[in-house]
Design a protein around this motif. Structure first.
Motif, PDB file in Angstrom:
ATOM      1  N   SER A  79       0.913  -1.236  -0.336  1.00 54.50           N
ATOM      2  CA  SER A  79      -0.291  -0.357  -0.137  1.00 54.50           C
ATOM      3  C   SER A  79       0.757   1.457   0.221  1.00 54.50           C
ATOM      4  CB  SER A  79      -1.049  -0.272   1.145  1.00 54.50           C
ATOM      5  OG  SER A  79       0.084   0.006   2.434  1.00 54.50           O
ATOM      6  N   GLY A  80       1.926   1.798   0.797  1.00 61.25           N
ATOM      7  CA  GLY A  80       2.961   2.566   0.638  1.00 61.25           C
ATOM      8  C   GLY A  80       3.952   2.387  -0.346  1.00 61.25           C
ATOM      9  N   GLY A  81       3.648   1.788  -1.349  1.00 59.12           N
ATOM     10  CA  GLY A  81       4.781   1.691  -2.275  1.00 59.12           C
ATOM     11  C   GLY A  81       6.085   0.801  -2.541  1.00 59.12           C
ATOM     12  N   ALA A  82       5.925  -0.035  -0.959  1.00 59.84           N
ATOM     13  CA  ALA A  82       6.936  -1.180  -1.359  1.00 59.84           C
ATOM     14  C   ALA A  82       6.881  -2.847  -1.480  1.00 59.84           C
ATOM     15  CB  ALA A  82       7.061  -1.467   0.319  1.00 59.84           C
ATOM     16  N   LYS A  83       7.523  -3.914  -2.282  1.00 59.25           N
ATOM     17  CA  LYS A  83       7.122  -4.934  -2.290  1.00 59.25           C
ATOM     18  C   LYS A  83       6.901  -6.265  -1.177  1.00 59.25           C
ATOM     19  CE  LYS A  83       8.147  -4.080  -7.165  1.00 59.25           C
ATOM     20  NZ  LYS A  83       7.026  -4.051  -7.996  1.00 59.25           N
ATOM     21  N   ILE A  84       6.711  -7.010  -0.985  1.00 58.86           N
ATOM     22  CA  ILE A  84       6.582  -7.663   0.103  1.00 58.86           C
ATOM     23  C   ILE A  84       6.623  -9.066  -0.902  1.00 58.86           C
ATOM     24  CG2 ILE A  84       3.864  -7.749  -0.436  1.00 58.86           C
ATOM     25  CD1 ILE A  84       3.808  -8.306   2.432  1.00 58.86           C
ATOM     26  N   LEU A  85       7.991 -10.131   0.302  1.00 60.97           N
ATOM     27  CA  LEU A  85       7.494 -11.243   0.043  1.00 60.97           C
ATOM     28  C   LEU A  85       6.138 -12.586   0.969  1.00 60.97           C
ATOM     29  CD1 LEU A  85      11.657 -11.570  -1.377  1.00 60.97           C
ATOM     30  CD2 LEU A  85       9.103 -10.861  -2.704  1.00 60.97           C
ATOM     31  N   VAL A  86       6.802 -13.430   1.015  1.00 53.81           N
ATOM     32  CA  VAL A  86       6.418 -13.838   2.211  1.00 53.81           C
ATOM     33  C   VAL A  86       7.674 -15.005   2.628  1.00 53.81           C
ATOM     34  CG1 VAL A  86       4.891 -16.031   3.089  1.00 53.81           C
ATOM     35  CG2 VAL A  86       3.990 -14.511   1.877  1.00 53.81           C
ATOM     36  N   GLN A  87       7.767 -15.133   3.581  1.00 56.70           N
ATOM     37  CA  GLN A  87       9.079 -16.627   3.990  1.00 56.70           C
ATOM     38  C   GLN A  87       8.939 -17.529   4.257  1.00 56.70           C
ATOM     39  OE1 GLN A  87      11.506 -16.902   7.864  1.00 56.70           O
ATOM     40  NE2 GLN A  87      13.128 -15.501   6.085  1.00 56.70           N
ATOM     41  N   LEU A  88       8.507 -18.886   2.885  1.00 52.67           N
ATOM     42  CA  LEU A  88       7.798 -19.343   3.102  1.00 52.67           C
ATOM     43  C   LEU A  88       8.625 -20.837   4.600  1.00 52.67           C
ATOM     44  CD1 LEU A  88       6.780 -20.184  -0.386  1.00 52.67           C
ATOM     45  CD2 LEU A  88       5.816 -19.734   1.972  1.00 52.67           C
ATOM     46  N   ALA A  89       8.644 -21.531   5.096  1.00 55.10           N
ATOM     47  CA  ALA A  89       9.301 -22.474   6.163  1.00 55.10           C
ATOM     48  C   ALA A  89       9.007 -23.137   6.089  1.00 55.10           C
ATOM     49  CB  ALA A  89       9.512 -21.391   6.754  1.00 55.10           C
ATOM     50  N   HIS A  90       9.439 -24.679   6.847  1.00 56.93           N
ATOM     51  CA  HIS A  90       9.298 -25.718   7.649  1.00 56.93           C
ATOM     52  C   HIS A  90      10.358 -25.945   8.566  1.00 56.93           C
ATOM     53  CE1 HIS A  90       8.468 -29.989   8.791  1.00 56.93           C
ATOM     54  NE2 HIS A  90       7.363 -30.145   7.415  1.00 56.93           N
ATOM     55  N   ALA A  91       9.683 -25.436   9.613  1.00 55.39           N
ATOM     56  CA  ALA A  91      10.561 -26.104  11.395  1.00 55.39           C
ATOM     57  C   ALA A  91      11.097 -27.002  11.316  1.00 55.39           C
ATOM     58  CB  ALA A  91       9.671 -24.850  12.410  1.00 55.39           C
ATOM     59  N   GLY A  92      10.493 -28.121  10.866  1.00 54.93           N
ATOM     60  CA  GLY A  92      11.732 -29.158  11.492  1.00 54.93           C
ATOM     61  C   GLY A  92      11.672 -29.726  13.036  1.00 54.93           C
ATOM     62  N   ARG A  93      12.742 -29.717  12.601  1.00 55.49           N
ATOM     63  CA  ARG A  93      13.227 -30.176  14.770  1.00 55.49           C
ATOM     64  C   ARG A  93      12.614 -28.899  15.445  1.00 55.49           C
ATOM     65  NH1 ARG A  93      19.466 -30.462  16.485  1.00 55.49           N
ATOM     66  NH2 ARG A  93      19.739 -28.828  15.789  1.00 55.49           N
ATOM     67  N   GLN A  94      13.122 -27.635  15.166  1.00 54.06           N
ATOM     68  CA  GLN A  94      12.195 -26.343  15.197  1.00 54.06           C
ATOM     69  C   GLN A  94      11.882 -26.145  16.080  1.00 54.06           C
ATOM     70  OE1 GLN A  94      17.228 -24.635  15.297  1.00 54.06           O
ATOM     71  NE2 GLN A  94      14.979 -23.404  14.343  1.00 54.06           N
ATOM     72  N   THR A  95      10.200 -27.346  15.800  1.00 55.58           N
ATOM     73  CA  THR A  95       9.149 -27.333  16.163  1.00 55.58           C
ATOM     74  C   THR A  95       8.755 -27.217  17.317  1.00 55.58           C
ATOM     75  OG1 THR A  95       8.702 -28.130  13.713  1.00 55.58           O
ATOM     76  CG2 THR A  95       6.976 -28.219  15.715  1.00 55.58           C
ATOM     77  N   PRO A  96       8.496 -26.627  18.015  1.00 54.28           N
ATOM     78  CA  PRO A  96       8.086 -26.171  19.949  1.00 54.28           C
ATOM     79  C   PRO A  96       7.563 -28.515  20.403  1.00 54.28           C
ATOM     80  CG  PRO A  96       7.413 -23.680  19.016  1.00 54.28           C
ATOM     81  CD  PRO A  96       7.292 -25.268  18.507  1.00 54.28           C
ATOM     82  N   GLU A  97       8.030 -28.403  21.383  1.00 53.19           N
ATOM     83  CA  GLU A  97       6.902 -30.057  21.679  1.00 53.19           C
ATOM     84  C   GLU A  97       5.458 -29.530  21.561  1.00 53.19           C
ATOM     85  OE1 GLU A  97       8.251 -33.529  24.466  1.00 53.19           O
ATOM     86  OE2 GLU A  97       8.805 -31.063  24.903  1.00 53.19           O
ATOM     87  N   ALA A  98       5.151 -29.023  22.599  1.00 54.03           N
ATOM     88  CA  ALA A  98       3.192 -28.747  22.838  1.00 54.03           C
ATOM     89  C   ALA A  98       3.105 -28.555  20.961  1.00 54.03           C
ATOM     90  CB  ALA A  98       3.557 -27.219  23.468  1.00 54.03           C
ATOM     91  N   ILE A  99       3.410 -28.311  20.119  1.00 56.08           N
ATOM     92  CA  ILE A  99       2.742 -28.530  19.009  1.00 56.08           C
ATOM     93  C   ILE A  99       3.283 -29.763  18.318  1.00 56.08           C
ATOM     94  CG2 ILE A  99       2.713 -27.015  16.370  1.00 56.08           C
ATOM     95  CD1 ILE A  99       3.525 -24.807  17.930  1.00 56.08           C
ATOM     96  N   ASN A 100       3.798 -29.926  18.358  1.00 51.14           N
ATOM     97  CA  ASN A 100       4.313 -31.863  18.200  1.00 51.14           C
ATOM     98  C   ASN A 100       5.330 -32.061  18.121  1.00 51.14           C
ATOM     99  OD1 ASN A 100       4.801 -33.742  16.094  1.00 51.14           O
ATOM    100  ND2 ASN A 100       4.670 -32.356  13.920  1.00 51.14           N
ATOM    101  N   ALA A 101       4.950 -33.006  19.346  1.00 53.88           N
ATOM    102  CA  ALA A 101       6.158 -34.264  20.017  1.00 53.88           C
ATOM    103  C   ALA A 101       7.346 -34.672  19.416  1.00 53.88           C
ATOM    104  CB  ALA A 101       5.385 -34.615  21.133  1.00 53.88           C
ATOM    105  N   ARG A 102       6.498 -35.509  18.307  1.00 52.74           N
ATOM    106  CA  ARG A 102       7.893 -36.128  16.726  1.00 52.74           C
ATOM    107  C   ARG A 102       7.833 -35.607  16.174  1.00 52.74           C
ATOM    108  NH1 ARG A 102       9.004 -40.684  18.566  1.00 52.74           N
ATOM    109  NH2 ARG A 102      10.848 -40.621  17.104  1.00 52.74           N
TER     110      ARG A 102
END
Length: 406
Positions: free
Chosen positions: A92-115
């Protein structure tokens, strides 16, 4: 060349200057991992602030492999109206915007995914993270397909491009590391095998989207860990990525266990906080590439930024924390009204005297405040900001898990 000069990317897109808001953990999504109004409003302010390019925080392609519960996720279950509103606000203000796509892998918190699925069963050496399960051949194909799916959704939603996250210890970064990637099949061992996952993701995404859609990659210049992905390998992988048609490469460094990219002054007794702490690593990578390079980490002074560009060490200047302390500083830096980006952390105690993650968490609290109220509150103490963010993530995780149960 200076920070005020435009840059034409290989795909023909023009960036109006060389200042980029690098990805940060906004943690502003709702319990369904959709962008909130606070998220949308924040990017509108950043877009009006003068930077050429904005990159969203870590945006998972798989909602069972989150960086944290506050991530906005891009998949078929996403609220496309809100996603499109986020893209529009960023532009809206004249910038371009990118989405940073990622997969957390082993850095996924245990509370969200224990394995969580990872490249191997090597567990993160920090509390709160479970034992990962090595991906199968079929799962690698699914992961690649999820990156492609998310990139196409981003394109349809109006984003200008994507940045594929292969740094900071997330899945693609872990695959590059010989310390973590202990596989003996075609996904492990020699560098070309360890780089296979990142390269296959980039190749598939580049093929699936319009040639005018920006495809960038974030890559560690080094993991800064013994036995990890090192600088010499980073140069080689950067060349491999260039061959797959990426429009620029952003370099950073470290991971959750060695948070080089997140610290301000790591040791007590430091007399000066060094600017542009990955710039020395950039020279070898830059000299090996024909495509633009972006360096993120520690830039504050306009003269340091201009010297980095004019000397050919980098083409784009990535910053994060200054965009939190002052959402509109970039325009004033570009005009010469100010000569230095906000540098509030220069007065913080050294990181080794603080609770782990305190500075990063304080900034995350400020992001939340800026999204909700339109401005940060820099008077909040480090410890209070740290505690506030920990509570914010705890509540977000509880809401996420409750929504999933429903």
């Amino acid at each position: 060349m200076t920070i005020s000069d435009p840059l034409i990317l290989p795909n023909g897109a023009t960036l109006k200057n060389r200042i980029v808001k690098s990805a940060m953990s906004e943690a502003l999504a709702d319990e369904y991992n959709n962008p909130t109004q606070a998220h949308i409003d924040l990017f509108a302010q950043w877009s009006a602030g003068g930077a050429a390019l904005l990159i969203t925080g870590n945006t998972p392609v798989d909602r069972v492999h989150l960086e944290h519960a506050g991530n906005f996720v891009l998949d078929p279950d996403s609220d496309i109206e809100r996603v499109s509103a986020l893209a529009a606000s960023g532009k809206s203000g004249g910038a371009k915007i990118l989405v940073q796509l990622a997969h957390a892998g082993r850095q996924t918190p245990e509370a969200i995914n224990a394995r969580p699925t990872s490249v191997s069963d090597v567990q993160l050496d920090l509390p709160g993270y479970g034992k990962p399960t090595p991906a199968s051949e079929a799962e690698f194909k699914e992961i690649i397909a999820k990156f492609v799916r998310s990139a196409k959704i981003a394109e349809d939603a109006g984003f200008d491009g994507v940045e594929i996250h292969a740094a900071h210890g997330y899945l693609l970064s872990s695959a590059l590391s010989p310390r973590i990637n202990t596989r003996t099949d075609r996904w492990g061992g020699a560098l070309e095998n360890r780089a296979r996952l990142a390269l296959e993701v980039v190749k598939a995404v580049r093929h699936a989207v319009d040639p005018r859609f920006i495809v960038a990659v974030k890559l560690n210049s080094s993991d800064f860990q013994k036995g990890g992905f090192d600088h010499a390998e980073a140069v080689q992988v950067a060349v491999m990525l260039e061959a797959e048609g990426v429009d620029f490469i952003e370099i950073s460094g470290g991971n959750f266990e060695e948070p080089t990219a997140y610290q301000h002054a790591s040791k007590s007794g430091s007399t000066q906080i060094r600017e542009a702490y990955f710039l020395d690593y950039a020279a070898a990578i830059k000299s090996a590439l024909a495509i633009p390079l972006m360096v993120t980490g520690g830039f504050r002074s306009a003269n340091v930024m201009n010297d980095a560009i004019s000397s050919g060490k980098t083409d784009l200047i990535g910053m994060g924390r200054p965009f939190i302390a002052d959402l509109g500083f970039a325009a004033r830096l570009l005009s010469g009204e100010i000569t230095k980006a906000p540098f509030v952390e220069q007065n913080f105690p050294p990181a080794d005297t603080l609770p782990r993650g305190a500075v990063l968490n304080w900034f995350c609290t400020q992001i939340a405040l800026a999204g909700k109220t339109g401005a940060p509150d820099l008077t909040i103490s480090l410890v209070d900001g740290h505690k506030s963010y920990l509570n914010q993530i705890k509540l977000a995780t509880e809401r996420l898990l409750e929504a999933r149960r429903d």
